[in-house]
Scaffold this active site. Structure first.
Site, PDB file in Angstrom:
ATOM      1  N   ALA A  60       0.843  -1.212   0.000  1.00  0.00           N
ATOM      2  CA  ALA A  60       0.000   0.000   0.000  1.00  0.00           C
ATOM      3  C   ALA A  60       0.868   1.248   0.000  1.00  0.00           C
ATOM      4  O   ALA A  60       0.536   2.250   0.619  1.00  0.00           O
ATOM      5  CB  ALA A  60      -0.932  -0.016   1.207  1.00  0.00           C
TER       6      ALA A  60
ATOM      7  N   ARG B 135      13.261   2.416  -6.280  1.00  0.00           N
ATOM      8  CA  ARG B 135      14.612   2.956  -6.498  1.00  0.00           C
ATOM      9  C   ARG B 135      14.801   4.283  -5.803  1.00  0.00           C
ATOM     10  O   ARG B 135      13.861   5.043  -5.623  1.00  0.00           O
ATOM     11  CB  ARG B 135      14.815   3.200  -7.998  1.00  0.00           C
ATOM     12  CG  ARG B 135      15.049   1.952  -8.765  1.00  0.00           C
ATOM     13  CD  ARG B 135      15.701   2.256 -10.076  1.00  0.00           C
ATOM     14  NE  ARG B 135      14.758   2.732 -11.076  1.00  0.00           N
ATOM     15  CZ  ARG B 135      15.122   3.190 -12.262  1.00  0.00           C
ATOM     16  NH1 ARG B 135      16.405   3.293 -12.566  1.00  0.00           N
ATOM     17  NH2 ARG B 135      14.237   3.564 -13.143  1.00  0.00           N
TER      18      ARG B 135
ATOM     19  N   ASN C 118       9.944  -4.157  -8.949  1.00  0.00           N
ATOM     20  CA  ASN C 118      11.179  -4.216  -9.745  1.00  0.00           C
ATOM     21  C   ASN C 118      12.261  -5.059  -9.077  1.00  0.00           C
ATOM     22  O   ASN C 118      12.236  -5.213  -7.857  1.00  0.00           O
ATOM     23  CB  ASN C 118      11.723  -2.799  -9.923  1.00  0.00           C
ATOM     24  CG  ASN C 118      11.128  -2.113 -11.131  1.00  0.00           C
ATOM     25  OD1 ASN C 118      10.954  -2.730 -12.176  1.00  0.00           O
ATOM     26  ND2 ASN C 118      10.813  -0.835 -10.987  1.00  0.00           N
TER      27      ASN C 118
ATOM     28  N   ARG D 187       4.557   6.270 -21.821  1.00  0.00           N
ATOM     29  CA  ARG D 187       5.570   7.329 -21.690  1.00  0.00           C
ATOM     30  C   ARG D 187       6.027   7.804 -23.069  1.00  0.00           C
ATOM     31  O   ARG D 187       6.138   9.006 -23.325  1.00  0.00           O
ATOM     32  CB  ARG D 187       6.767   6.789 -20.887  1.00  0.00           C
ATOM     33  CG  ARG D 187       6.504   6.746 -19.400  1.00  0.00           C
ATOM     34  CD  ARG D 187       7.654   6.118 -18.628  1.00  0.00           C
ATOM     35  NE  ARG D 187       7.487   6.339 -17.187  1.00  0.00           N
ATOM     36  CZ  ARG D 187       8.104   5.649 -16.248  1.00  0.00           C
ATOM     37  NH1 ARG D 187       8.948   4.676 -16.577  1.00  0.00           N
ATOM     38  NH2 ARG D 187       7.909   5.921 -14.972  1.00  0.00           N
TER      39      ARG D 187
ATOM     40  N   HIS E  56      11.977  -3.844 -19.073  1.00  0.00           N
ATOM     41  CA  HIS E  56      11.672  -2.564 -18.419  1.00  0.00           C
ATOM     42  C   HIS E  56      13.009  -2.016 -17.942  1.00  0.00           C
ATOM     43  O   HIS E  56      13.298  -1.985 -16.755  1.00  0.00           O
ATOM     44  CB  HIS E  56      10.723  -2.813 -17.252  1.00  0.00           C
ATOM     45  CG  HIS E  56      10.263  -1.567 -16.552  1.00  0.00           C
ATOM     46  ND1 HIS E  56       9.776  -0.469 -17.220  1.00  0.00           N
ATOM     47  CD2 HIS E  56      10.208  -1.238 -15.226  1.00  0.00           C
ATOM     48  CE1 HIS E  56       9.442   0.471 -16.336  1.00  0.00           C
ATOM     49  NE2 HIS E  56       9.709   0.035 -15.127  1.00  0.00           N
TER      50      HIS E  56
END
Ligand code: NAI
Ligand code: 2OP
Length: 398
Positions: free
Chosen positions: A100, A173, A211, A242, A266
């Site tokens: 969440a 990240r 990721n 994008r 990705h």
């Protein structure tokens, strides 16, 4: 009024006395059933079931002539699990979002706003986080006009019964990090979540967002043991969006009028086949010069890092959430739109068998088919190269 949660039930000894004004969460009721805890209405207030009748009787006494008896507005209890549900609600599936945080909270919002689900269940290990976000999102339901219930829990068991799952649990990240820097820490999280998915939602379709995307999608497939059609990764929908949005900045067209695919990984091995990029059917290569297009492709590939650098803390979440919700929407509505999805290749496009972004059609039970686009030789070679690199990284996972 208090909110009675699963934790209250767990701490009760055989019986839990609640007030008729208390809100007992669906999870708390379920937990009470599991643990054999009796929920008894006591205290100062009248029993909950009688309260509406008393209210209606008072209203009649005050205002004559009596109004025809109309159904009371649906109470929250009407939509709780275990209660009789209106047919249009009962037929709707449940979706769960694990994690969440930024992406998870936004994804839950997008999914609830679709109003196609019985409930959106949000789960996070941080106590109270998912429940707080769920309640906050639900408070906007009257304004947005949806009646998909949103519930939150810190117990992964709450995903039980979900037909669709979006997994966003994991570290994002930070500036200077690559997605693969997240491998070890997020692999542990995916192992934990995957084991719960296997045990509690064995029929679900899982969309992985965490990721590094291809590795985590693969790991989810391994841990759950689900067929490849039910374990998908979200990246290409975002990367293609994008690219389209960045092309629109040149002024050639509005974002939605631009078509494009983002395949491969990705990450550095992202492949944007310009042979399939167009504006209302007209090839983009006729509208923009090679240098401009090359720069947009590069910027798309680095868009995640560009956002990370600007935010200084964490990574993108609005457009990732939009993308994950779009995949779920395509499944639940049976939308025939072709989306770029991280799938198991099984040799499609002459690639090695790995997880790779490819154009796909989705349906209610997950992947329906991988679409075969006619790619140029250099695009095909790039796609096959991406598959090789990803397969190496997956092997390194052990
Ligand atoms: P965030 O840090 O805001 O949220 C992650 C949440 O996961 C945290 O609230 C954390 O408590 C929770 N979590 C950790 N372990 C858990 C577990 N075992 N069970 C349940 N919840 C758990 O991070 P954000 O920004 O939401 O990103 C989430 C992930 O999605 C990251 O790995 C990020 O790199 C990835 N991502 C992927 C994108 C894609 O295109 N595939 C795009 C954007 C983000
Ligand atoms: C992104 O591309 C971090 O993968 C995430 O924004």
């Amino acid at each position: 009024m208090s909110v009675i949660t699963a934790r209250d039930v767990e701490q009760a000894k055989g019986e839990l006395v609640v007030s008729s004004r208390d809100v007992v969460t669906p999870l708390a009721r379920e937990r009470a059933r599991d643990l054999g805890v009796a929920l008894r209405v006591g205290g100062a207030h009248a029993p909950a079931a009688q309260a509406p009748k008393v209210e209606l009787a008072r209203q009649r006494a005050r205002s004559e002539p009596a109004k025809p008896e109309v159904a009371l507005p649906p109470s929250a209890a009407l939509y709780r699990r275990g209660a009789p549900l209106p047919a249009h609600v009962a037929a709707r599936p449940r979706v769960a979002v694990v994690g969440a945080g930024h992406v998870g909270a936004s994804t839950a919002q997008r999914l609830a706003e679709l109003d196609r689900f019985d409930a959106v269940t949000l789960v996070d290990v941080v106590p109270g986080l998912a429940a707080g976000i769920a309640l906050d999102l639900w408070h906007g339901a009257a304004l947005r006009g949806f009646d998909t219930r949103i519930e939150g829990s810190d117990d992964l068991g709450a995903i039980a019964g979900a037909a669709y799952l979006v997994v966003t649990a994991g570290k994002p990240r930070q500036p200077g990090m690559s997605r693969t820097d997240l491998t070890n820490v997020n692999a542990e999280i995916i192992r934990t979540v995957g084991a719960a998915v296997r045990a509690k939602a064995p029929d679900a379709v899982v969309v992985v967002v965490t990721n590094p995307l291809e590795e985590m999608t693969h790991l989810m497939g391994e841990v759950t043991g689900f067929p490849a059609e039910r374990v998908l990764g979200m990246a290409g929908v975002l990367d293609a969006s994008r690219f389209r949005s960045l092309v629109a900045l040149t002024g050639v067209a509005r974002p939605a009028e631009i078509s494009a695919h983002a395949l491969g990984s990705h990450g550095p091995e992202m492949v944007i086949p310009l042979s399939h990029a167009s504006v209302r059917g007209e090839p983009l290569e006729r509208l923009l010069d090679t240098a401009t297009l090359g720069a947009i492709v590069e910027r798309t590939r680095d868009s995640g890092a560009e956002v990370v650098k600007l935010l200084q803390k964490g990574s993108a979440y609005f457009s990732p959430a939009e993308s994950a919700a779009r995949m779920i929407r395509a499944m639940v509505t049976g939308d025939p739109e072709v989306l770029d999805v991280c799938v198991r290749t099984r040799g499609a496009y002459g690639t090695v068998d790995t997880r790779l972004g490819l154009p796909a059609r989705l349906g209610p039970t997950g992947l329906v088919a991988i679409e075969e686009l006619a790619l140029r030789p250099n695009e095909l070679a790039a796609l096959r190269g991406a598959a090789e690199r990803i397969a190496e990284r997956i092997r390194a996972l052990g």
